[in-house]
Design a protein around this motif. Structure first.
Motif: not given
Length: 181
Positions: A34-54, A94-99
Motif C-alpha cells: 500500500e502507498t501508506r506503507e511506502v510513506v510510513q517507511a520514509i517517516k520511520n527511517n528519515p536518516e535513509k532519505f536525506p535531501d536528493g533521495y525523495v 529497497a533496504t526497508i521493503l523486502k518482500s
C-alpha cells in the motif's frame, strides 16, 4: 528477471525537477504494498532519505502530473501531495521493503535506470565525437539499448517497429523486425 516488472518500471518513470523519479503510489504498486506503507517507511527511517533521495511534489507539480499522465488521475482528489523517489531513494527503500515482489521490483528498477544512464552517456559521447566510424558504433549501441528498453520485454510473434529521435545535431532512426521462432 520478470519482464513484466521491467516493463512496468519503465512506464512509471517520469521527469520532475530535472530528475528521473517514480512517485510513491507507483512504487507501492511495483512493490506490491500500500502507498501508506511506502510513506510510513520514509517517516520511520528519515536518516535513509536525506535531501536528493525523495521529495514532496508542490501543488503545481501535482496538478501538472495529474494533467499529463492519465494513470495518475487518482491523485487529483488526494488531499496530500505525493512523494517522488529518485534513483537513490528507491535503492534506500529497497533496504526497508523486502518482500519477494519488492526484490524483483528493485532489480527491475536498477536495470532500467542503468540502461537509461547508458543511453544518456552514449548520446553525449556521440555529440562530442567527430569520427564517423565511432559515431556509427555508438549509434548502434544506442539502438541496442533502446531495443532492450522498448522491445525486448514484449512477447512478439511478428512485428516491425520503427521509431525516430531527433536531437539538435543528431537524428536517430531505429527499426526492429522480429519473428517468432
Amino acid at each position: 528477471m520478470n519482464n513484466l516488472i521491467l516493463t512496468e518500471v519503465e512506464e512509471k518513470i517520469i521527469t520532475l525537477r530535472g530528475q528521473k523519479v517514480i512517485l510513491a503510489n507507483d512504487v507501492a504498486e511495483l512493490y506490491g504494498v500500500e502507498t501508506r506503507e511506502v510513506v510510513q517507511a520514509i517517516k520511520n527511517n528519515p536518516e535513509k532519505f536525506p535531501d536528493g533521495y525523495v521529495f514532496e511534489l508542490t501543488a503545481d507539480e501535482k496538478n501538472e502530473v495529474v494533467k499529463i499522465f492519465d494513470n495518475l488521475s487518482k491523485l487529483r482528489f488526494s488531499p496530500s501531495r505525493p512523494k517522488a523517489f529518485t534513483e537513490k531513494g528507491l535503492y534506500m527503500l529497497a533496504t526497508i521493503l523486502k518482500s519477494p515482489r519488492a526484490v524483483q521490483a528493485t532489480l527491475a528498477i536498477v536495470e532500467t535506470f542503468t540502461k537509461l544512464r547508458e543511453l544518456t552517456r552514449t548520446l553525449a559521447v556521440i555529440r562530442d565525437t567527430q569520427e564517423q566510424s565511432e559515431q556509427k558504433t555508438l549509434l548502434k549501441r544506442c539502438g541496442d539499448v533502446l531495443d532492450e528498453l522498448i522491445t525486448n520485454n514484449m512477447p512478439v510473434k511478428s512485428t516491425e517497429t520503427s521509431f525516430e529521435l531527433n536531437f539538435a545535431m543528431l537524428k536517430l532512426k531505429h527499426t526492429v523486425k522480429r519473428e517468432d521462432e
